[in-house]
Design a protein around this motif. Sequence first.
Motif, short mmCIF file in Angstrom:
data_model
loop_
_atom_site.label_atom_id
_atom_site.label_comp_id
_atom_site.label_asym_id
_atom_site.label_seq_id
_atom_site.Cartn_x
_atom_site.Cartn_y
_atom_site.Cartn_z
N ASP A 46 0.54 -1.45 -0.76
CA ASP A 46 -0.24 0.22 0.04
C ASP A 46 0.94 1.52 0.14
O ASP A 46 1.70 1.52 0.31
CB ASP A 46 -0.81 0.28 1.30
CG ASP A 46 -2.05 1.05 1.43
OD1 ASP A 46 -1.99 1.06 -0.19
OD2 ASP A 46 -2.51 1.26 2.28
N THR A 47 0.69 2.34 -0.54
CA THR A 47 1.70 3.54 -1.09
C THR A 47 0.63 4.99 -0.74
O THR A 47 0.18 4.52 -0.82
CB THR A 47 1.81 3.00 -2.02
OG1 THR A 47 0.87 3.28 -3.58
CG2 THR A 47 2.81 2.00 -2.43
N ARG A 48 1.61 5.65 -0.15
CA ARG A 48 0.90 6.67 0.50
C ARG A 48 1.55 8.34 -1.75
O ARG A 48 3.17 7.99 -1.02
CB ARG A 48 1.12 7.51 1.02
CG ARG A 48 0.01 9.03 1.11
CD ARG A 48 0.25 9.06 2.61
NE ARG A 48 0.07 10.72 3.49
CZ ARG A 48 0.45 11.35 4.27
NH1 ARG A 48 -0.19 10.51 5.34
NH2 ARG A 48 -0.45 12.46 4.10
N THR A 49 0.93 8.65 -1.78
CA THR A 49 1.83 9.63 -2.86
C THR A 49 2.28 11.12 -2.44
O THR A 49 1.10 11.91 -1.98
CB THR A 49 0.99 9.43 -4.29
OG1 THR A 49 1.16 8.11 -4.31
CG2 THR A 49 1.88 10.80 -4.84
N GLU A 50 3.33 11.50 -2.15
CA GLU A 50 3.55 13.24 -1.61
C GLU A 50 3.74 13.69 -2.88
O GLU A 50 4.80 13.28 -3.98
CB GLU A 50 4.51 13.42 -0.37
CG GLU A 50 3.93 12.33 0.55
CD GLU A 50 2.45 13.56 1.11
OE1 GLU A 50 2.83 14.76 0.70
OE2 GLU A 50 1.94 12.81 2.18
N ASP A 51 3.96 15.29 -2.57
CA ASP A 51 4.26 16.07 -3.90
C ASP A 51 6.10 16.14 -3.86
O ASP A 51 6.22 16.38 -2.39
CB ASP A 51 4.11 17.31 -4.18
CG ASP A 51 2.40 16.85 -5.08
OD1 ASP A 51 2.34 16.49 -5.81
OD2 ASP A 51 1.25 18.03 -4.21
N GLY A 52 6.88 16.06 -4.54
CA GLY A 52 8.28 16.54 -4.58
C GLY A 52 9.00 17.50 -5.86
O GLY A 52 8.38 17.80 -6.24
N GLU A 53 9.74 18.51 -4.79
CA GLU A 53 11.02 18.89 -5.96
C GLU A 53 11.42 18.42 -6.36
O GLU A 53 13.00 18.44 -5.73
CB GLU A 53 11.00 20.16 -5.50
CG GLU A 53 11.46 21.55 -6.34
CD GLU A 53 11.42 22.26 -5.83
OE1 GLU A 53 12.14 23.72 -6.62
OE2 GLU A 53 11.00 23.04 -4.95
N LEU A 54 12.62 18.16 -7.43
CA LEU A 54 13.88 18.11 -8.17
C LEU A 54 14.35 18.10 -8.49
O LEU A 54 14.55 19.88 -9.10
CB LEU A 54 13.34 16.70 -9.37
CG LEU A 54 14.60 15.93 -10.89
CD1 LEU A 54 15.15 15.11 -9.61
CD2 LEU A 54 13.99 16.19 -11.76
N GLY A 55 15.31 18.46 -7.47
CA GLY A 55 16.68 19.81 -7.96
C GLY A 55 17.98 19.13 -7.12
O GLY A 55 18.39 18.27 -7.61
N TYR A 56 18.66 19.36 -6.72
CA TYR A 56 19.65 18.81 -6.20
C TYR A 56 20.00 19.05 -4.76
O TYR A 56 21.35 19.20 -4.14
CB TYR A 56 21.12 20.57 -6.80
CG TYR A 56 20.96 20.08 -8.06
CD1 TYR A 56 21.88 19.43 -8.50
CD2 TYR A 56 20.69 21.60 -8.97
CE1 TYR A 56 22.19 19.43 -10.40
CE2 TYR A 56 20.83 21.35 -10.22
CZ TYR A 56 21.96 20.10 -10.94
OH TYR A 56 21.81 20.54 -12.41
N GLY A 57 18.49 19.53 -4.20
CA GLY A 57 18.41 18.61 -2.73
C GLY A 57 18.86 19.80 -1.98
O GLY A 57 19.16 21.17 -2.74
N PRO A 58 19.10 20.58 -0.63
CA PRO A 58 19.26 21.60 -0.09
C PRO A 58 20.50 23.02 0.09
O PRO A 58 21.44 21.21 -0.55
CB PRO A 58 19.16 20.85 1.38
CG PRO A 58 19.54 19.56 1.33
CD PRO A 58 18.69 19.30 0.27
N SER A 59 20.63 23.95 0.17
CA SER A 59 21.32 24.33 -0.57
C SER A 59 22.23 24.67 1.14
O SER A 59 21.70 24.74 1.92
CB SER A 59 21.13 25.54 -1.32
OG SER A 59 20.17 26.79 -0.20
#
Length: 348
Positions: A46-59
């Motif tokens: 069973d899965t749950r989907t969340e929104d994410g942002e693709l980039g280079y991670g935290p600065s």
Amino acid sequence: MGALALATGGTLAFVWFTVRGDDAQGSQTDGLPPETTTVRKQTLRDTRTEDGELGYGPSTAVTGRLAGTFTALPAEGKRISRGGMLYELDNRPVVLMYGAKPAFRDLAAGVVGPDVRQLEAGLAALGYTGFTVDEEYSDLTAKAVEDWQEDQGLSETGRVELGRVVFAPGKIRVESRQAAEGQQSGPGGEVLTYTGTAKAVTVELDSADRQLAEKGTKVTVRLPDDSSAAGTVTDVSTEVQPATDKQEAETKVNLVVGLEGKNAQKSAAFYEQAAVQVDFTTGTRRDVLTVPVAALLVLPQGGFGVEVVDETKSTTRYVSVTTGLFADGKVEISGDGITEGITVGMPT
């Protein structure tokens, strides 16, 4: 005829049933189901989907420690490796070295600690020799530093003043510049920000969803081109967002998801930044018997059942089942006579 609404992973699946009271036990011979399916043994997730942002991670911010005038700054997006120049002050470089511990003091003969080991490891990797890589800044270390300073156009003191070297975990990518050439540098002033060079996904969760992911949790990232990539949660941090006139203070959980494998990095490289979806596994049942949710019936005496078709495909009978995990349009079932490979009806 009736209908049953079942919650399955946050959605509703409507199951139509046609069990009459006199058919609830035993067999029926007045017709076979128009469609059938097979009881399968499989692993349900069973899965749950969340929104994410693709980039280079935290600065991470680089702050100045030395006084002087900025005479050169890197372009945004520039990659810098160990031994490379981060920026110049008075035509003298501030240099990147690798290490987890930030620079916090001058380094000179007699100093002992993990920051010394980081510096010595960097010097050795750059080809400087004659000393042992350990936590002791020896006279031999000072001699290697003098050689390095000569190559950098610095005064050959054998001493590394605080601010001449910046430690980062690895190769970096310059994200933004806060300083400008010709501007004066002072202790504490922000010079630039940087990230890692590998693509990563950031996800923000409400504090109530903290249990979704710990460091090391495996997830699936769905990219904008509908391809999927395996990912691992590499960092978990908590942020308190202060109250405003319109909303109360909130606690958010920030996750960093690293993409696994060269293929995943290659696919993600097409996007400088992009919105993605991250699937978290919230429940797993291994090697259980399953049928499509649409195969479930509501029995007149209560509970759920399935219509089992006999081996000769001439009669059927209704069998009571116990349900388990619902996931991806399937449901875990168990009950007397329910085995892998038997045929069951699909109600219309």
